[in-house]
Design an enzyme around this catalytic site. Sequence first.
Site, PDB file in Angstrom:
ATOM      1  N   ARG A  79       0.847  -1.191   0.000  1.00  0.00           N
ATOM      2  CA  ARG A  79       0.000   0.000   0.000  1.00  0.00           C
ATOM      3  C   ARG A  79       0.883   1.241   0.000  1.00  0.00           C
ATOM      4  O   ARG A  79       1.871   1.313   0.720  1.00  0.00           O
ATOM      5  CB  ARG A  79      -0.929   0.014   1.213  1.00  0.00           C
ATOM      6  CG  ARG A  79      -2.049  -1.015   1.166  1.00  0.00           C
ATOM      7  CD  ARG A  79      -3.074  -0.668   0.089  1.00  0.00           C
ATOM      8  NE  ARG A  79      -4.175  -1.631   0.036  1.00  0.00           N
ATOM      9  CZ  ARG A  79      -4.196  -2.698  -0.752  1.00  0.00           C
ATOM     10  NH1 ARG A  79      -3.164  -2.942  -1.549  1.00  0.00           N
ATOM     11  NH2 ARG A  79      -5.234  -3.513  -0.764  1.00  0.00           N
ATOM     12  N   GLU A  84      -2.250   7.707  -5.077  1.00  0.00           N
ATOM     13  CA  GLU A  84      -2.519   7.107  -6.387  1.00  0.00           C
ATOM     14  C   GLU A  84      -3.970   7.241  -6.835  1.00  0.00           C
ATOM     15  O   GLU A  84      -4.266   7.138  -8.034  1.00  0.00           O
ATOM     16  CB  GLU A  84      -2.136   5.628  -6.382  1.00  0.00           C
ATOM     17  CG  GLU A  84      -2.995   4.736  -5.516  1.00  0.00           C
ATOM     18  CD  GLU A  84      -2.503   3.292  -5.502  1.00  0.00           C
ATOM     19  OE1 GLU A  84      -3.322   2.405  -5.785  1.00  0.00           O
ATOM     20  OE2 GLU A  84      -1.315   3.060  -5.225  1.00  0.00           O
ATOM     21  N   HIS A 109       0.163  -0.203  -9.639  1.00  0.00           N
ATOM     22  CA  HIS A 109      -0.612  -1.117  -8.796  1.00  0.00           C
ATOM     23  C   HIS A 109      -1.039  -2.367  -9.569  1.00  0.00           C
ATOM     24  O   HIS A 109      -2.213  -2.740  -9.589  1.00  0.00           O
ATOM     25  CB  HIS A 109      -1.852  -0.399  -8.243  1.00  0.00           C
ATOM     26  CG  HIS A 109      -2.317  -0.947  -6.930  1.00  0.00           C
ATOM     27  ND1 HIS A 109      -2.757  -0.155  -5.902  1.00  0.00           N
ATOM     28  CD2 HIS A 109      -2.417  -2.223  -6.478  1.00  0.00           C
ATOM     29  CE1 HIS A 109      -3.115  -0.915  -4.873  1.00  0.00           C
ATOM     30  NE2 HIS A 109      -2.915  -2.174  -5.204  1.00  0.00           N
TER      31      HIS A 109
END
Length: 331
Positions: free
Chosen positions: A233, A262, A294
């Site tokens: 994360r 993000e 991601h």
Amino acid sequence: MEILAFGVQADEKPLIERAFQGHHEVRCLDVFLNEDTAPIAAGYEVVSTSVNAELGARVLEVLTAGGTRMIAQRSTGFNNIDLKVAERLGMTVARVSYYSPYSVAEFAWTLAMAVNRRIVRASTRTRDFDFRLDGLMGRDLHGRTAGILGTGKIGEAFARIAHGFGMRLLGWDVAENPACMELGMKYVPKEQLLADSDLVTLHVPLMPETRHLIDADALKVMKDDAILVNSSRGGLVDTTALVDELRAGRFAGVGLDVYEAEAGLFFLDKSLEAIEDDTLARLVTFPNVLVTSHQAYYTEDAVGQIVDATVRNVLDYKAGRRSENVLVPRS
């Protein structure tokens, strides 16, 4: 019943449609759920969301007003959902508590090896028929130390690969993993792990206690030539502090698949727009930094498992069943 799925990637759509076939109709949208898009869900009892959805109080209230009673999130993380508000509104919330840990662990290793061996720079050069080796020297990882923050399923998978490389293993977690200890892992305080590791990788959930786990002080403890990888994360790393250290010429390489700001960027095409995030814009300019969007979880195996679990969560909701995936039970 028709289900509305937000934030569906092109590769993901056929898997979702196939998985729900014979159970419920599903409408897939490529837009992410936020305050602007929440009204689209009016009339849908079940809404499926991605990890980049914004499920704060206002969005949940709009969904509830439109008739939504269940959120089926297609991810393990759920820090984007205000669970207390969802419970107050009588909504059921479920996530995917497990999918292939190898997808993330293997990708974390991909980032580590790419920055260590300067793969992106080498590939860019050879496309221009520049075959010099200047600036491409990496290091053997055999015999060096891997520090793994978070030794759950993904951390364990990463450790097994590191063990295959012949690395010394250091671990940090709230509980020791016997499988990691069998590989020779030694559990140490975080500061010792950071100081002694040549490669540091993060595999812990994002919670108030772990936010900026790697802050300015933690970065200063690390070796100047260490490699840092984050595929968990974005909020685990203080990116502003990281940029400051990179500007000072520190770290052999940094591989980031996640970024703390993000939302509104990752999974979207921003190539024709000016990026207003100065920290991210600066981050991607460093030659020893590799940022991906991601995608660590993004394998056929993992996404297939995520979709299958999401279908089971919806079926459980309709049947009044409760599983380990339920974060807020049906009221």
